[in-house]
Motif scaffolding. Structure first.
Motif, PDB file in Angstrom:
ATOM      1  N   LEU A 174       0.820  -1.212   0.000  1.00 36.38           N
ATOM      2  CA  LEU A 174       0.000   0.000   0.000  1.00 36.38           C
ATOM      3  C   LEU A 174       0.852   1.259   0.000  1.00 36.38           C
ATOM      4  O   LEU A 174       0.414   2.309  -0.477  1.00 36.38           O
ATOM      5  CB  LEU A 174      -0.929   0.003   1.217  1.00 36.38           C
ATOM      6  N   ALA A 175       2.065   1.167   0.554  1.00 31.10           N
ATOM      7  CA  ALA A 175       2.935   2.342   0.623  1.00 31.10           C
ATOM      8  C   ALA A 175       3.536   2.705  -0.723  1.00 31.10           C
ATOM      9  O   ALA A 175       3.962   3.843  -0.930  1.00 31.10           O
ATOM     10  CB  ALA A 175       4.054   2.109   1.640  1.00 31.10           C
ATOM     11  N   LEU A 176       3.567   1.751  -1.650  1.00 31.48           N
ATOM     12  CA  LEU A 176       4.131   2.016  -2.965  1.00 31.48           C
ATOM     13  C   LEU A 176       3.207   2.941  -3.758  1.00 31.48           C
ATOM     14  O   LEU A 176       1.986   2.879  -3.622  1.00 31.48           O
ATOM     15  CB  LEU A 176       4.332   0.710  -3.734  1.00 31.48           C
ATOM     16  N   PRO A 177       3.788   3.809  -4.581  1.00 30.18           N
ATOM     17  CA  PRO A 177       2.950   4.727  -5.362  1.00 30.18           C
ATOM     18  C   PRO A 177       2.157   3.991  -6.433  1.00 30.18           C
ATOM     19  O   PRO A 177       2.695   3.170  -7.169  1.00 30.18           O
ATOM     20  CB  PRO A 177       3.974   5.687  -5.995  1.00 30.18           C
ATOM     21  N   HIS A 178       0.857   4.273  -6.503  1.00 30.77           N
ATOM     22  CA  HIS A 178      -0.006   3.710  -7.544  1.00 30.77           C
ATOM     23  C   HIS A 178      -0.880   4.820  -8.093  1.00 30.77           C
ATOM     24  O   HIS A 178      -1.243   5.763  -7.378  1.00 30.77           O
ATOM     25  CB  HIS A 178      -0.901   2.598  -6.973  1.00 30.77           C
ATOM     26  N   GLU A 179      -1.230   4.679  -9.362  1.00 31.18           N
ATOM     27  CA  GLU A 179      -2.008   5.731 -10.004  1.00 31.18           C
ATOM     28  C   GLU A 179      -3.423   5.807  -9.450  1.00 31.18           C
ATOM     29  O   GLU A 179      -3.972   6.875  -9.238  1.00 31.18           O
ATOM     30  CB  GLU A 179      -2.039   5.499 -11.511  1.00 31.18           C
ATOM     31  N   VAL A 180      -4.033   4.666  -9.229  1.00 28.56           N
ATOM     32  CA  VAL A 180      -5.416   4.643  -8.738  1.00 28.56           C
ATOM     33  C   VAL A 180      -5.540   3.600  -7.641  1.00 28.56           C
ATOM     34  O   VAL A 180      -4.725   2.690  -7.521  1.00 28.56           O
ATOM     35  CB  VAL A 180      -6.409   4.322  -9.885  1.00 28.56           C
ATOM     36  N   ASP A 181      -6.601   3.742  -6.838  1.00 25.13           N
ATOM     37  CA  ASP A 181      -6.820   2.805  -5.740  1.00 25.13           C
ATOM     38  C   ASP A 181      -7.063   1.389  -6.236  1.00 25.13           C
ATOM     39  O   ASP A 181      -6.763   0.416  -5.548  1.00 25.13           O
ATOM     40  CB  ASP A 181      -8.008   3.274  -4.888  1.00 25.13           C
ATOM     41  N   THR A 182      -7.629   1.271  -7.443  1.00 28.44           N
ATOM     42  CA  THR A 182      -7.881  -0.066  -7.988  1.00 28.44           C
ATOM     43  C   THR A 182      -6.588  -0.849  -8.107  1.00 28.44           C
ATOM     44  O   THR A 182      -6.536  -2.046  -7.810  1.00 28.44           O
ATOM     45  CB  THR A 182      -8.549   0.041  -9.372  1.00 28.44           C
ATOM     46  N   MET A 183      -5.532  -0.196  -8.532  1.00 31.99           N
ATOM     47  CA  MET A 183      -4.239  -0.862  -8.658  1.00 31.99           C
ATOM     48  C   MET A 183      -3.719  -1.298  -7.287  1.00 31.99           C
ATOM     49  O   MET A 183      -3.093  -2.353  -7.159  1.00 31.99           O
ATOM     50  CB  MET A 183      -3.235   0.071  -9.342  1.00 31.99           C
ATOM     51  N   ARG A 184      -3.969  -0.486  -6.264  1.00 32.15           N
ATOM     52  CA  ARG A 184      -3.551  -0.869  -4.920  1.00 32.15           C
ATOM     53  C   ARG A 184      -4.276  -2.134  -4.481  1.00 32.15           C
ATOM     54  O   ARG A 184      -3.681  -3.025  -3.885  1.00 32.15           O
ATOM     55  CB  ARG A 184      -3.828   0.269  -3.940  1.00 32.15           C
ATOM     56  N   ARG A 185      -5.561  -2.203  -4.764  1.00 32.15           N
ATOM     57  CA  ARG A 185      -6.326  -3.387  -4.360  1.00 32.15           C
ATOM     58  C   ARG A 185      -5.868  -4.618  -5.131  1.00 32.15           C
ATOM     59  O   ARG A 185      -5.842  -5.727  -4.591  1.00 32.15           O
ATOM     60  CB  ARG A 185      -7.813  -3.125  -4.549  1.00 32.15           C
ATOM     61  N   GLU A 186      -5.524  -4.430  -6.385  1.00 33.00           N
ATOM     62  CA  GLU A 186      -4.995  -5.552  -7.159  1.00 33.00           C
ATOM     63  C   GLU A 186      -3.689  -6.045  -6.561  1.00 33.00           C
ATOM     64  O   GLU A 186      -3.438  -7.246  -6.473  1.00 33.00           O
ATOM     65  CB  GLU A 186      -4.787  -5.127  -8.617  1.00 33.00           C
ATOM     66  N   GLN A 187      -2.843  -5.110  -6.132  1.00 33.50           N
ATOM     67  CA  GLN A 187      -1.582  -5.494  -5.515  1.00 33.50           C
ATOM     68  C   GLN A 187      -1.795  -6.145  -4.155  1.00 33.50           C
ATOM     69  O   GLN A 187      -1.063  -7.060  -3.760  1.00 33.50           O
ATOM     70  CB  GLN A 187      -0.683  -4.262  -5.379  1.00 33.50           C
ATOM     71  N   MET A 188      -2.811  -5.684  -3.412  1.00 36.26           N
ATOM     72  CA  MET A 188      -3.144  -6.334  -2.145  1.00 36.26           C
ATOM     73  C   MET A 188      -3.562  -7.783  -2.390  1.00 36.26           C
ATOM     74  O   MET A 188      -3.121  -8.701  -1.683  1.00 36.26           O
ATOM     75  CB  MET A 188      -4.282  -5.582  -1.433  1.00 36.26           C
ATOM     76  N   ALA A 189      -4.413  -7.978  -3.373  1.00 41.74           N
ATOM     77  CA  ALA A 189      -4.878  -9.332  -3.697  1.00 41.74           C
ATOM     78  C   ALA A 189      -3.707 -10.210  -4.112  1.00 41.74           C
ATOM     79  O   ALA A 189      -3.604 -11.378  -3.713  1.00 41.74           O
ATOM     80  CB  ALA A 189      -5.923  -9.275  -4.820  1.00 41.74           C
ATOM     81  N   LEU A 190      -2.794  -9.658  -4.896  1.00 41.95           N
ATOM     82  CA  LEU A 190      -1.628 -10.421  -5.345  1.00 41.95           C
ATOM     83  C   LEU A 190      -0.715 -10.768  -4.177  1.00 41.95           C
ATOM     84  O   LEU A 190      -0.254 -11.909  -4.052  1.00 41.95           O
ATOM     85  CB  LEU A 190      -0.857  -9.619  -6.398  1.00 41.95           C
ATOM     86  N   THR A 191      -0.450  -9.786  -3.303  1.00 42.83           N
ATOM     87  CA  THR A 191       0.422 -10.024  -2.147  1.00 42.83           C
ATOM     88  C   THR A 191      -0.136 -11.117  -1.248  1.00 42.83           C
ATOM     89  O   THR A 191       0.584 -12.020  -0.814  1.00 42.83           O
ATOM     90  CB  THR A 191       0.595  -8.729  -1.344  1.00 42.83           C
ATOM     91  N   LEU A 192      -1.438 -11.055  -0.972  1.00 40.28           N
ATOM     92  CA  LEU A 192      -2.056 -12.051  -0.099  1.00 40.28           C
ATOM     93  C   LEU A 192      -2.104 -13.417  -0.774  1.00 40.28           C
ATOM     94  O   LEU A 192      -1.857 -14.451  -0.133  1.00 40.28           O
ATOM     95  CB  LEU A 192      -3.462 -11.588   0.282  1.00 40.28           C
ATOM     96  N   ALA A 193      -2.388 -13.442  -2.063  1.00 41.07           N
ATOM     97  CA  ALA A 193      -2.425 -14.715  -2.798  1.00 41.07           C
ATOM     98  C   ALA A 193      -1.043 -15.371  -2.808  1.00 41.07           C
ATOM     99  O   ALA A 193      -0.915 -16.583  -2.600  1.00 41.07           O
ATOM    100  CB  ALA A 193      -2.920 -14.485  -4.221  1.00 41.07           C
ATOM    101  N   GLN A 194      -0.015 -14.578  -3.043  1.00 45.07           N
ATOM    102  CA  GLN A 194       1.342 -15.132  -3.079  1.00 45.07           C
ATOM    103  C   GLN A 194       1.772 -15.642  -1.708  1.00 45.07           C
ATOM    104  O   GLN A 194       2.433 -16.674  -1.606  1.00 45.07           O
ATOM    105  CB  GLN A 194       2.322 -14.071  -3.580  1.00 45.07           C
ATOM    106  N   SER A 195       1.404 -14.937  -0.650  1.00 41.84           N
ATOM    107  CA  SER A 195       1.802 -15.362   0.695  1.00 41.84           C
ATOM    108  C   SER A 195       1.146 -16.684   1.075  1.00 41.84           C
ATOM    109  O   SER A 195       1.732 -17.487   1.815  1.00 41.84           O
ATOM    110  CB  SER A 195       1.430 -14.288   1.722  1.00 41.84           C
ATOM    111  N   GLN A 196      -0.057 -16.941   0.567  1.00 37.61           N
ATOM    112  CA  GLN A 196      -0.746 -18.185   0.899  1.00 37.61           C
ATOM    113  C   GLN A 196      -0.380 -19.315  -0.066  1.00 37.61           C
ATOM    114  O   GLN A 196      -0.385 -20.487   0.323  1.00 37.61           O
ATOM    115  CB  GLN A 196      -2.260 -17.958   0.884  1.00 37.61           C
ATOM    116  N   ALA A 197      -0.068 -18.956  -1.299  1.00 36.02           N
ATOM    117  CA  ALA A 197       0.275 -19.994  -2.276  1.00 36.02           C
ATOM    118  C   ALA A 197       1.665 -20.557  -2.033  1.00 36.02           C
ATOM    119  O   ALA A 197       1.944 -21.718  -2.338  1.00 36.02           O
ATOM    120  CB  ALA A 197       0.182 -19.424  -3.696  1.00 36.02           C
ATOM    121  N   ASP A 198       2.543 -19.755  -1.464  1.00 35.74           N
ATOM    122  CA  ASP A 198       3.919 -20.191  -1.225  1.00 35.74           C
ATOM    123  C   ASP A 198       3.967 -21.055   0.028  1.00 35.74           C
ATOM    124  O   ASP A 198       4.391 -20.636   1.091  1.00 35.74           O
ATOM    125  CB  ASP A 198       4.828 -18.961  -1.070  1.00 35.74           C
ATOM    126  N   ARG A 199       3.558 -22.275  -0.089  1.00 37.79           N
ATOM    127  CA  ARG A 199       3.462 -23.182   1.053  1.00 37.79           C
ATOM    128  C   ARG A 199       4.727 -24.013   1.183  1.00 37.79           C
ATOM    129  O   ARG A 199       5.428 -24.297   0.227  1.00 37.79           O
ATOM    130  CB  ARG A 199       2.243 -24.097   0.922  1.00 37.79           C
TER     131      ARG A 199
END
Length: 613
Positions: free
Chosen positions: A543-568
């Motif tokens: 979230l601290a990284l610069p993004h043009e729109v909030d939608t991109m932040r939410r996409e990055q949140m989804a990606l970060t959480l997905a990667q943290s759970q997929a990396d088992r």
């Protein structure tokens, strides 16, 4: 003509000095806390009201002062730290000029209560605007208590200056408190704002103190640094390359004293070159021990700038120490620090240069060849990671893998157009799913045989799920039996507060408390409880990284959480493979992970015939 030059009155002189020594209320707190530690205190408590403008209170259990010392302490240049000029170049204390208390007393109303261990009764001294008011005997505990009221009350211009920065004052106090606290983990320290706790730090190890100051999210990302040379001893911790962030915690100390040095900071940052993305910086806590005669701390009134006699050599030592730490953990590829070309740190000279350690690589590695048949030269195009779980004969029997892995490049290098054609030419019915090993499975998709990467598939499934959840709704949550308590930095706390609705949507159940403290009561249903602190930390950095729109932040949140759970770390099972395969084909873009990596590769009849011909 009459004489025009005259000596300023002492009170005016002290008020002028106060502008240098006590720039803000935080400066006064810094000076008094450092005095407490110099006095041998094992516990220091700081309380401030209204950003320190109305009240500052510093209590310690140090050695205390005699009645005569308590009175003398407020005289300019009165100090117990040095006796002669040479002592300045052999300092082992924070203070030494004897200016701080006189400066504070000249621009505030100050009360000191103190008692020594061998005295039955203490003494109370009151100073107002630099003028002595009274000194009386009082009952008091061992140690000292300073109470500073109405700072800058008699310098209206200065008071107006700090009033205009009212909102910044608490953060300035926290910053100065953290700097001193990080220097002395052996001292229990407490910071209160209007008697509400901000920091409560018990006596601890250095790593525990760092975590107590910057938050538990740093716990899993700290790497220990340690090296000793004839010039300097380097200790401390740096963060993993993967934990670099936009607003890092960067602290450097010399002989127990915080200092600023952009030049030496670059020695740390340079060690992370090509390891972290542009715009990110590593967090670090570097502690230098240098011969006091080789460092000058008498450069600035606030003592945050220092000069080293061996600056260039110390730069090299810090850089080499950090690189070695990163190499030992695998962040720097295969660097051999045990070879004959170790960095040679010379005695202080100018124009020092050094050699970078050589990187060693294995040029003839072939995951499909037996030890006796490894051929010289680099390999390329290896078939995923199958060879780690079974030998080349097993793979060859099942998939037609040749002995030379370089011939099998089509697995991960087929053009995207081929995948799109296959997608349109087959149906999405799944059958004959078989778990192969590690993270891979085979299955029949329609009438075509394919191999899938289960981890990338799971990442795609979770990503799509979280994107849908953030678009509207609330994800499944599991309540923790014992809620986890985390302490965040001020910036992290503000980000969490701003995006709390989205954290709740993802499945987090979080209670926020003053002072950067949060309770995590529930987490997303598929998240491992052991990694919750790291996951929240990573989400906040996203979230601290610069993004043009909030939608991109939410996409990055989804990606970060997905990667943290997929990396088992636990192996998959046959049941896992079947479940993931069935869920994967329900995804809109099931052939690629959210980062564009191939999830599956198709093996057609022509491929098999070609490989077996």
């Amino acid at each position: 003509m009459s004489d025009r030059i005259r000596l300023l009155p002492e009170i005016i002189s002290n008020q002028i000095k106060a502008g240098e020594v006590v720039e803000y209320p935080s400066s006064a707190i810094k000076e008094m806390v450092e005095n407490a530690i110099d006095a041998g205190a094992t516990k220091v408590t700081v309380n401030f009201v209204n950003g320190g403008r109305d009240l500052i209170q510093v209590i310690d259990n140090g050695c205390g002062m005699s009645p005569s010392d308590a009175r003398m302490a407020f005289e300019c240049h009165a100090t117990s730290k040095i006796k002669e000029l040479d002592d300045i170049y052999d300092l082992h204390t924070f203070g030494f000029r004897g200016e701080a208390l006189a400066s504070i007393a000249s621009i505030a109303q100050v009360e000191l209560i103190t008692r020594q261990a061998d005295a039955e009764i203490g003494t109370k001294v009151i100073i107002s605007g630099g003028e002595f008011i009274s000194q009386t005997p009082v009952a008091a505990p061992i140690g000292s208590q300073f109470i500073v009221r109405n700072i800058f009350y008699n310098t209206p211009g200065r008071r107006k200056f700090i009033d205009e920065r009212q909102s910044q004052l608490p953060n300035m106090i926290k910053t100065e408190f953290r700097r001193v606290a990080l220097c002395h983990p052996e001292v229990a320290m407490e910071l209160l704002s209007d008697r509400s706790p901000v920091y409560s730090l018990p006596q601890s190890s250095l790593l525990e103190r760092i975590i107590g100051v910057v938050g538990a999210s740093a716990k899993k990302n700290m790497l220990e640094v340690g090296v000793e040379t004839s010039i300097a001893k380097i200790e401390g911790y740096v963060c993993r390359a993967s934990a670099a962030k936009v607003r890092p915690d960067q602290y450097m100390f010399v002989n127990g004293r915080y200092f600023k040095s952009p030049y030496l900071n670059k020695a740390v940052v340079k060690a992370y070159e090509h390891l972290i993305p542009n715009g990110s910086q590593p967090s670090f806590f570097i502690y230098l021990t240098v011969d006091p005669e080789r460092v000058d701390v008498n450069v600035h009134a606030q003592k945050i700038e220092v000069r080293f006699a061996d600056t260039d050599a110390i730069w090299q030592i810090i850089n080499a120490a950090v690189r070695e730490t990163l190499a030992k953990t695998g962040s720097v590829p295969m660097m051999d620090f045990d070879n004959d070309e170790l960095i040679d740190i010379p005695v202080a000279t100018t124009g020092i240069s050094y050699q970078m350690p050589k990187a060693t690589t294995c040029d003839n590695y072939n995951p499909f060849a037996s030890e006796s048949s490894i051929q010289a030269g680099p390999t390329k195009g290896a078939f995923c990671d199958f060879g780690h779980d079974f030998d080349s004969r097993t793979v060859g029997q099942d998939f037609g893998v040749p002995s030379n892995a370089a011939e099998f490049e089509f697995i991960d290098s087929q053009p995207a157009e081929q995948y799109m054609e296959l997608e349109s030419s087959v149906d999405n019915s799944v059958s004959a799913v078989h778990y192969i090993g590690r993270r891979y499975a085979s299955m029949m998709l329609g009438g075509t045989l394919c191999a899938i990467d289960l981890t990338r598939a799971r990442e795609r499934i979770l990503y799509d799920r979280y994107i849908a959840t953030l678009a509207g709704g609330k994800g499944a949550s599991q309540q923790l039996l014992f809620p986890q308590n985390l302490t965040l930095s001020e910036a992290e706390y503000a980000l969490l507060e701003e995006w709390l609705v989205d954290f709740v949507a993802l499945g987090f159940d979080i209670t926020m408390h003053p002072g950067g403290v949060i309770d995590i009561n529930g987490i997303p249903s598929e998240l491992n409880a052991d990694s919750v602190d790291t996951t929240i930390y990573n989400l906040l950095q996203t979230l601290a990284l610069p993004h043009e729109v909030d939608t991109m932040r939410r996409e990055q949140m989804a990606l970060t959480l997905a990667q943290s759970q997929a990396d088992r770390r636990t192996p998959y099972s046959q049941a896992d493979a079947e479940s993931i395969a069935m869920q994967l084909v329900e995804c809109k873009d099931f052939q690629y992970s959210p980062t564009g990596k191939v999830i599956m590769t198709f093996i057609t009849l022509d491929d098999i015939q070609q490989k077996l011909s």
